[in-house]
Design an enzyme around this catalytic site. Structure first.
Site, PDB file in Angstrom:
ATOM      1  N   ARG A   1      40.208  -0.597  27.389  1.00 40.47           N
ATOM      2  CA  ARG A   1      41.613  -0.649  27.774  1.00 40.47           C
ATOM      3  C   ARG A   1      42.365  -1.705  26.966  1.00 40.47           C
ATOM      4  NH1 ARG A   1      40.015  -0.292  33.348  1.00 40.47           N
ATOM      5  NH2 ARG A   1      41.330  -2.019  33.967  1.00 40.47           N
TER       6      ARG A   1
ATOM      7  N   ARG B   1      53.355   3.495  27.256  1.00 43.37           N
ATOM      8  CA  ARG B   1      52.156   2.857  26.731  1.00 43.37           C
ATOM      9  C   ARG B   1      51.887   3.266  25.291  1.00 43.37           C
ATOM     10  NH1 ARG B   1      49.531   1.981  31.755  1.00 43.37           N
ATOM     11  NH2 ARG B   1      47.546   0.926  31.668  1.00 43.37           N
TER      12      ARG B   1
ATOM     13  N   ARG C   1      37.609  -4.379  40.342  1.00 44.73           N
ATOM     14  CA  ARG C   1      38.051  -3.035  40.700  1.00 44.73           C
ATOM     15  C   ARG C   1      37.023  -2.027  40.173  1.00 44.73           C
ATOM     16  NH1 ARG C   1      44.034  -1.954  38.625  1.00 44.73           N
ATOM     17  NH2 ARG C   1      42.978  -0.708  37.031  1.00 44.73           N
TER      18      ARG C   1
ATOM     19  N   ARG D   1      38.222  -9.620  39.447  1.00 49.39           N
ATOM     20  CA  ARG D   1      38.796  -8.811  40.534  1.00 49.39           C
ATOM     21  C   ARG D   1      37.887  -7.652  40.950  1.00 49.39           C
ATOM     22  NH1 ARG D   1      43.950  -5.747  37.492  1.00 49.39           N
ATOM     23  NH2 ARG D   1      42.647  -4.284  36.326  1.00 49.39           N
TER      24      ARG D   1
HETATM   25  P1  ADP Z   1      45.705  -1.075  33.958  1.00 50.18           P
HETATM   26  O1  ADP Z   1      46.985  -1.798  33.611  1.00 50.18           O
HETATM   27  O2  ADP Z   1      44.652  -1.981  34.509  1.00 50.18           O
HETATM   28  O3  ADP Z   1      45.204  -0.181  32.868  1.00 50.18           O
HETATM   29  P2  ADP Z   1      47.147   0.941  35.470  1.00 50.18           P
HETATM   30  O4  ADP Z   1      47.155   0.993  36.952  1.00 50.18           O
HETATM   31  O5  ADP Z   1      48.424   0.689  34.782  1.00 50.18           O
HETATM   32  O6  ADP Z   1      46.039  -0.146  35.172  1.00 50.18           O
HETATM   33  O7  ADP Z   1      46.538   2.302  34.878  1.00 50.18           O
HETATM   34  C1  ADP Z   1      45.255   2.767  35.233  1.00 50.18           C
HETATM   35  C2  ADP Z   1      44.830   3.891  34.279  1.00 50.18           C
HETATM   36  O8  ADP Z   1      45.727   5.009  34.404  1.00 50.18           O
HETATM   37  C3  ADP Z   1      44.882   3.543  32.789  1.00 50.18           C
HETATM   38  O9  ADP Z   1      43.715   2.879  32.353  1.00 50.18           O
HETATM   39  C4  ADP Z   1      45.060   4.931  32.154  1.00 50.18           C
HETATM   40  O10 ADP Z   1      43.851   5.638  32.098  1.00 50.18           O
HETATM   41  C5  ADP Z   1      45.958   5.638  33.139  1.00 50.18           C
HETATM   42  N1  ADP Z   1      47.408   5.493  32.793  1.00 50.18           N
HETATM   43  C6  ADP Z   1      48.365   4.833  33.508  1.00 50.18           C
HETATM   44  N2  ADP Z   1      49.552   4.892  32.903  1.00 50.18           N
HETATM   45  C7  ADP Z   1      49.369   5.600  31.761  1.00 50.18           C
HETATM   46  C8  ADP Z   1      50.208   5.984  30.676  1.00 50.18           C
HETATM   47  N3  ADP Z   1      51.516   5.662  30.647  1.00 50.18           N
HETATM   48  N4  ADP Z   1      49.662   6.700  29.663  1.00 50.18           N
HETATM   49  C9  ADP Z   1      48.361   7.028  29.670  1.00 50.18           C
HETATM   50  N5  ADP Z   1      47.510   6.702  30.649  1.00 50.18           N
HETATM   51  C10 ADP Z   1      47.990   5.991  31.684  1.00 50.18           C
END
Ligand code: ADP
Length: 194
Positions: A144, A92, A133, A131
């Site tokens: 986000r 990310r 959540r 949705r």
């Molecule tokens: P979304 O795509 O809706 O943000 P995810 O399930 O991918 O949902 O992730 C949920 C949360 O988990 C993110 O908003 C973040 O806080 C954290 N997260 C997930 N993957 C990462 C990552 N690679 N780096 C930093 N934070 C992460």
């Protein structure tokens, strides 16, 4: 078909999670979702879960150091060498992308393809509001998406430079989108890389 190592990128609400499950089932690779891993850690009340939960609630990003460690550990397991992987939610940030590249190089398992599931901001906002959540408050959604544009969108270029990017239109029904993803995967797999 040999074991593939895929990354799926796309805005929150683009349908990445749903499509990832289908891709993993169809191609026999292991779906590694960092969001799912973090949510499981929160539910179990582990040290990681306690560190991550406030950050996740606010729509922020868990630190690169923590994320890189979790993913390195998971990718080193033998099931991934045997079956391949679909990474969902990682990388990310630029730091995570660099780390992924070096983890995969150390494992001698180069990346096959990065899929960019493309859905415009207006549409993903609408979907996320619908949705409902618990971490989908308006403020968290906004944050986000902003972090996505700032930190994650530049990775498209990063993968593109390496000749590893396929952008797929994420508008349309689930089957239609899945069909497009399959076409992107199948036109890549087996192609020889330099
Ligand atoms: P979304 O795509 O809706 O943000 P995810 O399930 O991918 O949902 O992730 C949920 C949360 O988990 C993110 O908003 C973040 O806080 C954290 N997260 C997930 N993957 C990462 C990552 N690679 N780096 C930093 N934070 C992460």
């Amino acid at each position: 078909m040999s074991a593939m190592r895929l990354v799926i990128l796309g805005r929150q609400g683009s349908g990445k999670g749903t499509q990832s499950v289908r891709i993993a089932e169809t191609y026999g690779c292991i779906h590694v979702s960092t969001g799912d891993m973090l949510r499981a850690a929160v539910a179990e009340g582990t040290e990681l879960g306690m560190a991550a939960s406030a950050v996740m609630e606010s729509g922020g990003l868990v630190s690169d150091e923590i994320m890189n460690g979790i993913v390195a550990e998971r990718l080193a397991k033998p099931d991934i060498a045997a079956q391949g992987v679909l990474l969902d939610g990682f990388p990310r940030t630029a730091d995570q992308a660099d780390t992924l590249e070096s983890i995969l190089a150390d494992l001698d398992q180069p990346l096959t393809l990065a899929l960019n599931l493309d859905v415009p901001v207006d549409e993903v906002t609408r979907r996320m509001m619908a949705r409902g959540r618990s971490d989908d408050t308006e403020e968290a959604i906004r944050r986000r998406l902003q972090l996505y544009e700032e930190q994650t969108a530049p990775l498209l270029e990063w993968f593109g430079r390496r000749g590893l990017l396929a952008t797929v239109d994420g508008l349309g029904d689930e089957d239609e989108v899945f069909q497009r993803l399959q076409e992107a995967i199948e036109s890549t797999n087996g192609r020889s890389t330099p």
